[in-house]
Motif scaffolding. Structure first.
Motif, PDB file in Angstrom:
ATOM      1  N   ILE A 198       0.856  -1.180   0.000  1.00  0.00           N
ATOM      2  CA  ILE A 198       0.000   0.000   0.000  1.00  0.00           C
ATOM      3  C   ILE A 198       0.892   1.231   0.000  1.00  0.00           C
ATOM      4  N   ALA A 199       0.660   2.139  -0.911  1.00  0.00           N
ATOM      5  CA  ALA A 199       1.491   3.339  -1.013  1.00  0.00           C
ATOM      6  C   ALA A 199       1.497   4.095   0.313  1.00  0.00           C
ATOM      7  N   TYR A 200       2.668   4.616   0.662  1.00  0.00           N
ATOM      8  CA  TYR A 200       2.828   5.297   1.946  1.00  0.00           C
ATOM      9  C   TYR A 200       2.702   6.812   1.803  1.00  0.00           C
ATOM     10  N   ARG A 201       3.526   7.394   0.943  1.00  0.00           N
ATOM     11  CA  ARG A 201       3.468   8.840   0.728  1.00  0.00           C
ATOM     12  C   ARG A 201       4.112   9.163  -0.612  1.00  0.00           C
ATOM     13  N   ALA A 202       4.093  10.441  -0.970  1.00  0.00           N
ATOM     14  CA  ALA A 202       4.740  10.880  -2.202  1.00  0.00           C
ATOM     15  C   ALA A 202       5.976  11.684  -1.843  1.00  0.00           C
ATOM     16  N   ASN A 203       7.099  11.291  -2.378  1.00  0.00           N
ATOM     17  CA  ASN A 203       8.334  12.014  -2.117  1.00  0.00           C
ATOM     18  C   ASN A 203       8.518  13.171  -3.081  1.00  0.00           C
ATOM     19  N   GLY A 204       7.736  13.178  -4.152  1.00  0.00           N
ATOM     20  CA  GLY A 204       7.897  14.197  -5.176  1.00  0.00           C
ATOM     21  C   GLY A 204       6.628  14.973  -5.438  1.00  0.00           C
ATOM     22  N   VAL A 205       6.537  15.519  -6.624  1.00  0.00           N
ATOM     23  CA  VAL A 205       5.430  16.409  -6.992  1.00  0.00           C
ATOM     24  C   VAL A 205       4.818  15.966  -8.313  1.00  0.00           C
ATOM     25  N   ASN A 206       4.547  14.683  -8.426  1.00  0.00           N
ATOM     26  CA  ASN A 206       4.074  14.138  -9.692  1.00  0.00           C
ATOM     27  C   ASN A 206       3.102  12.999  -9.397  1.00  0.00           C
ATOM     28  N   ILE A 207       1.888  13.354  -8.961  1.00  0.00           N
ATOM     29  CA  ILE A 207       0.916  12.328  -8.597  1.00  0.00           C
ATOM     30  C   ILE A 207      -0.416  12.608  -9.266  1.00  0.00           C
ATOM     31  N   ALA A 208      -1.171  11.538  -9.507  1.00  0.00           N
ATOM     32  CA  ALA A 208      -2.522  11.639 -10.055  1.00  0.00           C
ATOM     33  C   ALA A 208      -3.476  10.904  -9.120  1.00  0.00           C
ATOM     34  N   PHE A 209      -4.674  11.447  -8.967  1.00  0.00           N
ATOM     35  CA  PHE A 209      -5.677  10.838  -8.103  1.00  0.00           C
ATOM     36  C   PHE A 209      -7.058  11.110  -8.680  1.00  0.00           C
ATOM     37  N   ARG A 210      -8.059  10.476  -8.107  1.00  0.00           N
ATOM     38  CA  ARG A 210      -9.423  10.623  -8.619  1.00  0.00           C
ATOM     39  C   ARG A 210     -10.178  11.717  -7.864  1.00  0.00           C
ATOM     40  N   LYS A 211     -10.752  12.641  -8.610  1.00  0.00           N
ATOM     41  CA  LYS A 211     -11.547  13.717  -8.025  1.00  0.00           C
ATOM     42  C   LYS A 211     -12.713  13.161  -7.225  1.00  0.00           C
ATOM     43  N   SER A 212     -13.364  12.138  -7.743  1.00  0.00           N
ATOM     44  CA  SER A 212     -14.549  11.585  -7.083  1.00  0.00           C
ATOM     45  C   SER A 212     -14.227  11.084  -5.676  1.00  0.00           C
ATOM     46  N   GLU A 213     -13.091  10.416  -5.504  1.00  0.00           N
ATOM     47  CA  GLU A 213     -12.709   9.927  -4.183  1.00  0.00           C
ATOM     48  C   GLU A 213     -12.287  11.059  -3.266  1.00  0.00           C
ATOM     49  N   PHE A 214     -11.584  12.031  -3.814  1.00  0.00           N
ATOM     50  CA  PHE A 214     -11.132  13.170  -3.027  1.00  0.00           C
ATOM     51  C   PHE A 214     -12.324  13.910  -2.432  1.00  0.00           C
ATOM     52  N   ILE A 215     -13.339  14.141  -3.232  1.00  0.00           N
ATOM     53  CA  ILE A 215     -14.527  14.854  -2.751  1.00  0.00           C
ATOM     54  C   ILE A 215     -15.357  13.971  -1.825  1.00  0.00           C
ATOM     55  N   LYS A 216     -15.516  12.710  -2.177  1.00  0.00           N
ATOM     56  CA  LYS A 216     -16.310  11.790  -1.368  1.00  0.00           C
ATOM     57  C   LYS A 216     -15.766  11.661   0.049  1.00  0.00           C
ATOM     58  N   ASP A 217     -14.444  11.612   0.182  1.00  0.00           N
ATOM     59  CA  ASP A 217     -13.815  11.441   1.490  1.00  0.00           C
ATOM     60  C   ASP A 217     -13.336  12.753   2.094  1.00  0.00           C
ATOM     61  N   ASP A 218     -13.939  13.864   1.650  1.00  0.00           N
ATOM     62  CA  ASP A 218     -13.706  15.193   2.247  1.00  0.00           C
ATOM     63  C   ASP A 218     -12.264  15.657   2.144  1.00  0.00           C
ATOM     64  N   GLY A 219     -11.614  15.357   1.040  1.00  0.00           N
ATOM     65  CA  GLY A 219     -10.304  15.926   0.753  1.00  0.00           C
ATOM     66  C   GLY A 219      -9.284  15.735   1.845  1.00  0.00           C
ATOM     67  N   TYR A 220      -8.827  16.851   2.402  1.00  0.00           N
ATOM     68  CA  TYR A 220      -7.774  16.823   3.411  1.00  0.00           C
ATOM     69  C   TYR A 220      -8.315  16.754   4.846  1.00  0.00           C
ATOM     70  N   ARG A 221      -9.570  16.429   5.006  1.00  0.00           N
ATOM     71  CA  ARG A 221     -10.125  16.362   6.360  1.00  0.00           C
ATOM     72  C   ARG A 221      -9.287  15.388   7.205  1.00  0.00           C
ATOM     73  N   GLY A 222      -8.918  15.830   8.376  1.00  0.00           N
ATOM     74  CA  GLY A 222      -8.071  15.037   9.258  1.00  0.00           C
ATOM     75  C   GLY A 222      -6.675  15.603   9.377  1.00  0.00           C
ATOM     76  N   ASN A 223      -6.259  16.433   8.396  1.00  0.00           N
ATOM     77  CA  ASN A 223      -4.949  17.064   8.481  1.00  0.00           C
ATOM     78  C   ASN A 223      -4.974  18.501   7.970  1.00  0.00           C
ATOM     79  N   LEU A 224      -6.151  19.121   8.023  1.00  0.00           N
ATOM     80  CA  LEU A 224      -6.301  20.488   7.529  1.00  0.00           C
ATOM     81  C   LEU A 224      -5.439  21.485   8.304  1.00  0.00           C
ATOM     82  N   HIS A 225      -5.188  21.175   9.569  1.00  0.00           N
ATOM     83  CA  HIS A 225      -4.447  22.119  10.404  1.00  0.00           C
ATOM     84  C   HIS A 225      -2.952  22.138  10.098  1.00  0.00           C
TER      85      HIS A 225
END
Length: 383
Positions: A198-225
């Motif tokens: 399972i991917a852990y994190r991104a070390n760089g600045v070249n990633i792709a993700f799905r908008k639908s999942e990002f919105i469904k799971d409230d984006g950065y909720r949990g680490n907004l601060h």
């Protein structure tokens, strides 16, 4: 010359320790590219529509230099480039206006003040909402693709079962060798982790993700601060078993502009804070620590064995320890050079051993800087 049992045991320990340390090395763990490496052979009928989300970060000069490379991608499907800037940044607005006639370009702006949420995370969130397509490719304005088929190469990994694509990125060739070495070495851990579990994190600045999942799971909720970790948290939060794909063929690479020493140190200090909030840290951190421990233990034992054997005039142990040390230096350098070539990094072979030994001191310095830092600087909640 008498070969006693003690000498035989010492030689066996040296051989076993050396062999173990050579395999406890991220550069010997193979990372294979997934899917079709040649973008000319990609099935263009099945490429998805993609939104390229560019964070301007008040860097109009970099945006002006790199935006043309994104707007002229050789991509048969539909794609758009959404630039997210800050309201009132006239320089960024001027650059966007300069390319406004391009059919691929869109822009949106965040307010100049952002309470209780970092500006970069707000920029990502607004950019994702503005995206017209489900797949979103995220990068900073100070980065550029090495090829006009970058988008095609990244998109070729966006299959129906994937929700993340992690591409390789590193600093440009003008950057200090150690900075590029350190980033590449960390990528060896992270890319392999994404490929095998399972991917852990991104070390760089070249990633792709799905908008639908990002919105469904409230984006950065949990680490907004948290002020930092925009790329890390997307990968860490949305990765599932076998859901991430890696894109390491040359056409998928991104190069980032040379950082200042302060910017490079700040990036490492920020990660020292961010990693406390990432899930699945134990496994990859444990592997990293085992590799470092075995490498240093091997060098220490070999040096002590050579010194002791010289004093005791035990020529068998001296010969075995000396040969083991030479093989360690040569084989570790060769393993690293192979990875340098795989990822197009121009790093001198002879520097490898010194860079590897310097890692522990760099980590110590980073931890000291982090310990001395004001922890409020890492949070939008200053009270």
């Amino acid at each position: 010359m008498i070969i006693d049992n003690l000498s035989i045991i010492a030689c066996l320990i040296i051989v076993l320790l050396t062999a173990t340390s050579l395999f406890a090395n991220p550069f010997v763990r193979k990372i294979q590219n997934e899917g079709e490496a040649d973008p000319r052979l990609v099935d263009e009928q099945h490429l998805p529509n993609v939104t390229v989300l560019v964070l301007a970060n008040n860097n109009a000069q970099a945006l002006d230099a790199h935006l043309p490379l994104l707007l002229t991608q050789d991509y048969p499907a539909a794609y758009e480039v959404v630039v997210v800037g800050e309201q009132g940044d006239l320089n960024v607005e001027t650059v966007v206006k300069q390319f406004s006639q391009n059919k691929h370009l869109y822009a949106t702006y965040i307010p100049p003040r952002s309470l209780f949420m970092s500006k970069k995370k707000l920029a990502v969130a607004l950019g994702v909402k503005a995206a017209h397509y489900d797949w979103v490719l995220l990068l900073d304005s100070n980065c550029h693709p090495v090829s006009d088929t970058w988008l095609k190469s990244m998109s070729s990994h966006m299959d129906i079962d994937a929700n993340l694509v992690i591409g390789y990125s590193n600093y440009d060739e003008e950057t200090k060798s150690y900075y590029r070495f350190d980033r590449l070495r960390n990528d060896c851990y992270l890319l392999r982790c994404a490929q095998r579990s399972i991917a852990y994190r991104a070390n760089g600045v070249n990633i792709a993700f799905r908008k639908s999942e990002f919105i469904k799971d409230d984006g950065y909720r949990g680490n907004l601060h948290l002020v930092n970790g925009e790329y890390d948290f997307i990968v860490n939060k949305y990765a599932r078993t076998d859901s991430a794909r890696i894109a390491i063929d040359e056409d998928a690479w991104i190069r980032e502009e040379k950082p200042t020493p302060k910017a490079w140190h700040d990036r490492n200090i920020c990660y020292a804070n961010v990693r406390k909030y990432l899930e699945r840290s134990f496994g990859i951190r444990a592997l990293y620590n085992v590799d470092m421990t075995m490498m240093h233990l091997n060098y220490i034992v070999l040096v002590l064995a050579i010194v002791a054997a010289s004093i005791l005039q035990n020529w068998i142990v001296l010969a075995v320890a000396s040969l083991a040390l030479i093989l360690t230096l040569v084989l570790r350098s060769m393993a690293a050079v192979k990875v340098y070539r795989q990822f197009g990094e121009q790093i001198a072979c002879w520097k490898t051993v010194f860079f590897e030994l310097f890692i522990v001191w760099h980590s110590l310095a980073t931890n000291i800087r982090y310990a001395k830092s004001d922890k409020r600087d890492f949070s939008t909640h200053k009270l």
